[in-house]
Enzyme design. Sequence first.
Site, mmCIF file in Angstrom:
data_model
loop_
_atom_site.group_PDB
_atom_site.id
_atom_site.type_symbol
_atom_site.label_atom_id
_atom_site.label_comp_id
_atom_site.label_asym_id
_atom_site.label_seq_id
_atom_site.Cartn_x
_atom_site.Cartn_y
_atom_site.Cartn_z
ATOM 1 N N ALA A 1 -19.980 23.137 -44.333
ATOM 2 C CA ALA A 1 -20.881 22.053 -44.668
ATOM 3 C C ALA A 1 -20.422 21.515 -46.061
ATOM 4 C CB ALA A 1 -22.463 22.872 -44.793
ATOM 5 N N THR B 1 -24.695 20.368 -52.994
ATOM 6 C CA THR B 1 -24.035 20.847 -51.666
ATOM 7 C C THR B 1 -22.918 21.875 -51.808
ATOM 8 O OG1 THR B 1 -25.088 19.396 -50.004
ATOM 9 C CG2 THR B 1 -23.372 20.663 -49.113
ATOM 10 N N THR C 1 -10.260 21.766 -49.641
ATOM 11 C CA THR C 1 -9.239 20.827 -49.478
ATOM 12 C C THR C 1 -8.105 20.739 -50.361
ATOM 13 O OG1 THR C 1 -9.286 18.318 -49.845
ATOM 14 C CG2 THR C 1 -10.816 19.692 -51.277
ATOM 15 N N ASP C 2 -6.793 19.946 -49.892
ATOM 16 C CA ASP C 2 -5.902 19.983 -50.778
ATOM 17 C C ASP C 2 -6.196 19.286 -52.147
ATOM 18 O OD1 ASP C 2 -6.095 17.493 -49.795
ATOM 19 O OD2 ASP C 2 -3.950 17.249 -48.864
ATOM 20 N N GLU C 3 -7.266 18.442 -52.153
ATOM 21 C CA GLU C 3 -7.633 17.444 -53.445
ATOM 22 C C GLU C 3 -7.998 18.174 -54.649
ATOM 23 O OE1 GLU C 3 -9.953 14.049 -52.375
ATOM 24 O OE2 GLU C 3 -9.359 13.972 -50.293
ATOM 25 N N TYR D 1 -15.873 14.852 -55.960
ATOM 26 C CA TYR D 1 -15.778 15.323 -54.911
ATOM 27 C C TYR D 1 -14.644 16.541 -55.054
ATOM 28 C CZ TYR D 1 -13.865 16.730 -50.301
ATOM 29 O OH TYR D 1 -13.209 17.724 -49.032
ATOM 30 N N LYS E 1 -15.583 20.717 -54.854
ATOM 31 C CA LYS E 1 -14.741 21.672 -53.934
ATOM 32 C C LYS E 1 -14.158 22.792 -54.727
ATOM 33 C CE LYS E 1 -14.942 21.408 -50.019
ATOM 34 N NZ LYS E 1 -15.647 22.209 -49.075
ATOM 35 N N ASN F 1 -5.539 15.985 -45.159
ATOM 36 C CA ASN F 1 -6.267 14.883 -44.644
ATOM 37 C C ASN F 1 -6.759 14.848 -43.077
ATOM 38 O OD1 ASN F 1 -6.699 13.608 -47.199
ATOM 39 N ND2 ASN F 1 -6.548 11.697 -46.361
HETATM 40 N N1 LIG Z 1 -12.167 15.678 -43.295
HETATM 41 C C1 LIG Z 1 -11.136 15.987 -44.119
HETATM 42 O O1 LIG Z 1 -10.179 15.327 -44.037
HETATM 43 C C2 LIG Z 1 -11.240 17.308 -45.024
HETATM 44 C C3 LIG Z 1 -9.999 17.887 -45.405
HETATM 45 C C4 LIG Z 1 -10.218 18.959 -46.168
HETATM 46 C C5 LIG Z 1 -11.187 19.612 -46.389
HETATM 47 N N2 LIG Z 1 -12.357 19.090 -45.617
HETATM 48 C C6 LIG Z 1 -13.730 19.852 -45.936
HETATM 49 O O2 LIG Z 1 -14.270 20.375 -44.658
HETATM 50 C C7 LIG Z 1 -15.560 20.398 -44.663
HETATM 51 C C8 LIG Z 1 -15.912 19.536 -43.335
HETATM 52 O O3 LIG Z 1 -15.427 18.406 -43.610
HETATM 53 P P1 LIG Z 1 -15.808 17.059 -42.667
HETATM 54 O O4 LIG Z 1 -14.849 15.982 -42.817
HETATM 55 O O5 LIG Z 1 -16.184 17.613 -41.031
HETATM 56 O O6 LIG Z 1 -17.332 16.560 -43.193
HETATM 57 P P2 LIG Z 1 -18.303 15.836 -42.823
HETATM 58 O O7 LIG Z 1 -18.870 14.846 -43.684
HETATM 59 O O8 LIG Z 1 -18.015 15.101 -41.463
HETATM 60 O O9 LIG Z 1 -19.723 16.750 -42.203
HETATM 61 C C9 LIG Z 1 -20.484 17.338 -43.182
HETATM 62 C C10 LIG Z 1 -21.498 18.353 -42.430
HETATM 63 O O10 LIG Z 1 -22.085 18.963 -43.450
HETATM 64 C C11 LIG Z 1 -23.433 18.840 -43.299
HETATM 65 N N3 LIG Z 1 -24.020 19.171 -44.553
HETATM 66 C C12 LIG Z 1 -23.914 18.298 -45.666
HETATM 67 N N4 LIG Z 1 -24.633 18.933 -46.858
HETATM 68 C C13 LIG Z 1 -25.348 20.029 -46.305
HETATM 69 C C14 LIG Z 1 -26.321 21.001 -46.546
HETATM 70 N N5 LIG Z 1 -26.645 20.967 -48.006
HETATM 71 N N6 LIG Z 1 -26.904 21.771 -45.995
HETATM 72 C C15 LIG Z 1 -26.197 21.984 -44.565
HETATM 73 N N7 LIG Z 1 -25.537 21.145 -44.139
HETATM 74 C C16 LIG Z 1 -24.946 20.167 -44.971
HETATM 75 C C17 LIG Z 1 -23.543 17.389 -42.891
HETATM 76 O O11 LIG Z 1 -25.067 17.145 -42.140
HETATM 77 C C18 LIG Z 1 -22.408 17.295 -41.728
HETATM 78 O O12 LIG Z 1 -23.035 17.604 -40.557
HETATM 79 C C19 LIG Z 1 -16.157 19.952 -45.951
HETATM 80 O O13 LIG Z 1 -16.576 21.091 -46.597
HETATM 81 C C20 LIG Z 1 -14.940 19.141 -46.433
HETATM 82 O O14 LIG Z 1 -14.908 19.327 -48.094
HETATM 83 C C21 LIG Z 1 -12.553 17.903 -45.011
#
Ligand SMILES: NC(=O)c1ccc[n+]([C@@H]2O[C@H](COP(=O)([O-])OP(=O)(O)OC[C@H]3O[C@@H](n4cnc5c(N)ncnc54)[C@H](O)[C@@H]3O)[C@@H](O)[C@H]2O)c1
Length: 349
Positions: A83, A101, A136-138, A163, A167, A192
């Site tokens: 999340a 969050t 994340t790598d960020e 962001y 994280k 990514n």
């Molecule tokens: N997408 C990428 O490329 C990427 C890369 C590295 C890390 N990440 C990390 O991976 C995780 C998932 O990324 P994603 O792209 O699937 O994100 P996303 O934005 O598609 O999904 C996030 C989900 O978290 C839920 N959410 C948000 N706030 C919440 C809260 N307070 N309580 C409960 N649920 C909550 C949302 O409803 C959503 O379903 C994140 O933590 C992100 O930082 C993503």
Amino acid sequence: MENISFITGGAGFIGSNFILRWLKNETGKIVNIDKMTYAGNPYFLTEMEKESRHIHEKVDIADRDRLLPLFRDYRPKTVIHFAGESHVDRSITDPSPFLHTNIIGTFTLLEAVRHYFFQLLSHEDQQDFRFLHISTDEVFGSLNLQHNEKFTETSCYEPSTPYAASKASGDHLVRAWQKTYRLPTISVHCSNNYGQRQSPEKLIPKTIINILNGNPMTVYGDGLHRRNWLYVDDCCDAIYQVWKQGRIGERYNIGGFTEKNVLSVIETIYNFMKETGIRVVLPIWDFIRLTSDRPGNDRCYALNSEKIKTELGWEPVTDFDTGIKRTIDWYQEHRDWLNEAADRNQNVF
Ligand SMILES: NC(=O)c1ccc[n+]([C@@H]2O[C@H](COP(=O)([O-])OP(=O)(O)OC[C@H]3O[C@@H](n4cnc5c(N)ncnc54)[C@H](O)[C@@H]3O)[C@@H](O)[C@H]2O)c1
């Protein structure tokens, strides 16, 4: 003890892909704790609810009073924490949901886990319990585009955007809870991700939808910002391996095969779609519209994933062209969903 896993954020992009993969491989139940922000997709829940081993709990991870009873009632063996607020542009416009969050939510979840781990679990059950944090790598900031460097798990944290800073804060809390309270945590830094079920506010689905709808694509700066691209199925496999075999207290980088800049990614998608006979309205030079750069836009991210390869035997298997073709096919087959999700995210188009 029943075989129950908690997944947070399982109605989002990576979490939903992970749950569908998990249900194929495991016999236990998933409790998907997702508040359903704009990024949580009800369509994905419908897909998962075909499977009775998936239970959705619409709960904010920052809500302590709702979280603690979930731990007491379900008694999970593991927590995999996806999340998050994940879109950098939104974090620049309004950082507060990111702090709520990614920092307070992660803190509240860790505290609920700490209470559960020490008050409710037997010594035997404590041995098996894991808390896996998805980062994340960020958090590492930017590499120099000219040098051929990559971030390792011990690189310095130098986040550039709200962001990335939120994280990074979450990562520090997880590490501190492991060191201070000896919670069995593991963290991963993913690059990514792209693939099926990603919100259309992100680069790759946004490019596809703009081509399908005949709209131009705005690109920040000169478009030469380079990223490492990881197909979501490969990412889910890596997270699964870390969950199964990763060492407590460790961090693992998860990077894909390909480093490509933004312009090159858009051109690849454009050319594939054109080759497959999709009607492309705008010529490429008119499709891409450069705008001023985004504040804090890191020039280059690249991950060294040797540790996960050596220790856990994971490597990505999907090359960029294959992954992109699969992604285009999926979005074409789900145009209704894409347009509906784009309406919910309309401020980014
Ligand atoms: N997408 C990428 O490329 C990427 C890369 C590295 C890390 N990440 C990390 O991976 C995780 C998932 O990324 P994603 O792209 O699937 O994100 P996303 O934005 O598609 O999904 C996030 C989900 O978290 C839920 N959410 C948000 N706030 C919440 C809260 N307070 N309580 C409960 N649920 C909550 C949302 O409803 C959503 O379903 C994140 O933590 C992100 O930082 C993503």
